[in-house]
Design a protein around this motif. Structure first.
Motif, PDB file in Angstrom:
ATOM      1  N   VAL A  31      11.416  18.896  -9.647  1.00 44.02           N
ATOM      2  CA  VAL A  31      11.141  20.184  -9.062  1.00 44.02           C
ATOM      3  C   VAL A  31      11.499  20.135  -7.573  1.00 44.02           C
ATOM      4  O   VAL A  31      11.257  19.134  -6.896  1.00 44.02           O
ATOM      5  CB  VAL A  31       9.662  20.584  -9.286  1.00 44.02           C
ATOM      6  CG1 VAL A  31       8.696  19.608  -8.640  1.00 44.02           C
ATOM      7  CG2 VAL A  31       9.421  21.999  -8.762  1.00 44.02           C
ATOM      8  N   GLY A  72      11.665  23.189 -12.182  1.00 46.46           N
ATOM      9  CA  GLY A  72      10.702  22.502 -13.018  1.00 46.46           C
ATOM     10  C   GLY A  72       9.747  23.471 -13.669  1.00 46.46           C
ATOM     11  O   GLY A  72       9.852  24.684 -13.463  1.00 46.46           O
ATOM     12  N   SER A  73       8.824  22.951 -14.452  1.00 44.17           N
ATOM     13  CA  SER A  73       7.794  23.782 -15.072  1.00 44.17           C
ATOM     14  C   SER A  73       6.627  23.867 -14.112  1.00 44.17           C
ATOM     15  O   SER A  73       5.706  23.042 -14.152  1.00 44.17           O
ATOM     16  CB  SER A  73       7.378  23.169 -16.412  1.00 44.17           C
ATOM     17  OG  SER A  73       6.399  23.965 -17.038  1.00 44.17           O
ATOM     18  N   SER A  87       2.864  23.350 -14.774  1.00 47.50           N
ATOM     19  CA  SER A  87       2.404  22.063 -15.294  1.00 47.50           C
ATOM     20  C   SER A  87       2.053  21.077 -14.193  1.00 47.50           C
ATOM     21  O   SER A  87       1.527  19.997 -14.474  1.00 47.50           O
ATOM     22  CB  SER A  87       3.486  21.446 -16.191  1.00 47.50           C
ATOM     23  OG  SER A  87       4.605  21.044 -15.436  1.00 47.50           O
ATOM     24  N   TYR A  88       2.321  21.444 -12.953  1.00 40.06           N
ATOM     25  CA  TYR A  88       2.088  20.533 -11.829  1.00 40.06           C
ATOM     26  C   TYR A  88       0.817  20.879 -11.069  1.00 40.06           C
ATOM     27  O   TYR A  88       0.549  22.052 -10.794  1.00 40.06           O
ATOM     28  CB  TYR A  88       3.245  20.592 -10.833  1.00 40.06           C
ATOM     29  CG  TYR A  88       4.578  20.146 -11.370  1.00 40.06           C
ATOM     30  CD1 TYR A  88       5.594  21.074 -11.617  1.00 40.06           C
ATOM     31  CD2 TYR A  88       4.842  18.809 -11.626  1.00 40.06           C
ATOM     32  CE1 TYR A  88       6.820  20.671 -12.097  1.00 40.06           C
ATOM     33  CE2 TYR A  88       6.074  18.404 -12.110  1.00 40.06           C
ATOM     34  CZ  TYR A  88       7.052  19.335 -12.343  1.00 40.06           C
ATOM     35  OH  TYR A  88       8.274  18.934 -12.828  1.00 40.06           O
ATOM     36  N   ASN A 122       1.842  31.384 -10.653  1.00 42.91           N
ATOM     37  CA  ASN A 122       2.733  30.673 -11.565  1.00 42.91           C
ATOM     38  C   ASN A 122       3.864  31.569 -12.079  1.00 42.91           C
ATOM     39  O   ASN A 122       4.931  31.073 -12.438  1.00 42.91           O
ATOM     40  CB  ASN A 122       1.944  30.093 -12.730  1.00 42.91           C
ATOM     41  CG  ASN A 122       1.128  28.882 -12.311  1.00 42.91           C
ATOM     42  OD1 ASN A 122       1.305  28.353 -11.218  1.00 42.91           O
ATOM     43  ND2 ASN A 122       0.219  28.454 -13.175  1.00 42.91           N
ATOM     44  N   ASN A 172       6.345  31.173  -9.333  1.00 41.84           N
ATOM     45  CA  ASN A 172       6.610  29.790  -8.901  1.00 41.84           C
ATOM     46  C   ASN A 172       6.334  29.608  -7.420  1.00 41.84           C
ATOM     47  O   ASN A 172       7.133  29.013  -6.687  1.00 41.84           O
ATOM     48  CB  ASN A 172       8.061  29.392  -9.216  1.00 41.84           C
ATOM     49  CG  ASN A 172       8.315  29.204 -10.690  1.00 41.84           C
ATOM     50  OD1 ASN A 172       7.387  29.267 -11.505  1.00 41.84           O
ATOM     51  ND2 ASN A 172       9.553  28.981 -11.060  1.00 41.84           N
ATOM     52  N   ASN A 196       2.541  15.255 -11.179  1.00 41.34           N
ATOM     53  CA  ASN A 196       2.404  15.325 -12.633  1.00 41.34           C
ATOM     54  C   ASN A 196       0.996  14.926 -13.048  1.00 41.34           C
ATOM     55  O   ASN A 196       0.782  13.891 -13.670  1.00 41.34           O
ATOM     56  CB  ASN A 196       3.430  14.409 -13.298  1.00 41.34           C
ATOM     57  CG  ASN A 196       4.829  14.964 -13.226  1.00 41.34           C
ATOM     58  OD1 ASN A 196       5.124  15.993 -13.808  1.00 41.34           O
ATOM     59  ND2 ASN A 196       5.699  14.275 -12.500  1.00 41.34           N
TER      60      ASN A 196
END
Length: 121
Positions: free
Chosen positions: A1, A26-27, A30-31, A73, A76, A99
């Motif tokens: 990311v 990136g997702s 999820s972070y 989210n 982002n 992560n």
């Protein structure tokens, strides 16, 4: 990311600033995300962290009650609303991603470039 912080600047003591961090590649949801700062001549200092869902936040004692971390989210984006700023808040502020579910500390997996916040007395 990839992370890109912005929003720093010069502000008088007692004033406010809002930092933003745009994430890409990136997702994002999820972070765990965090803000870490580094004042001139000092080590990096944990400021605040937020879980991937945004439901859990932690703050350092030095900013608790004055700063608010949040995230969107869908966009982002990560934010840090800073109120009642003090000269000792002067530092380069970094956004970072990890992560993990939520991450307190200064060791993160991904870092953005810093944005300078200067608080004058």
């Amino acid at each position: 990311v990839q992370l890109q912080a912005s929003g720093g600047g010069l502000v008088q003591a007692g004033g406010s600033l809002r930092l933003s961090c745009a994430a890409s590649g990136g997702s994002f949801g999820s972070y765990a995300m965090g803000w870490i700062r580094q004042a001139p001549g000092k080590e990096r200092e944990f400021v605040a962290t937020i879980s991937g869902s945004g439901g859990t936040t932690y703050y350092s004692d030095s900013v608790k009650g004055r700063f608010t971390i949040s995230r969107d989210n869908a966009k982002n984006m990560l934010y840090l609303q800073m109120n009642s700023l003090k000269p000792e808040d002067t530092a380069v502020y970094y956004c970072a991603a990890d992560n993990s579910l939520v991450h307190i500390g200064t060791v993160y997996d991904y870092w953005g470039q810093g944005t300078l916040v200067t608080v004058s007395s």
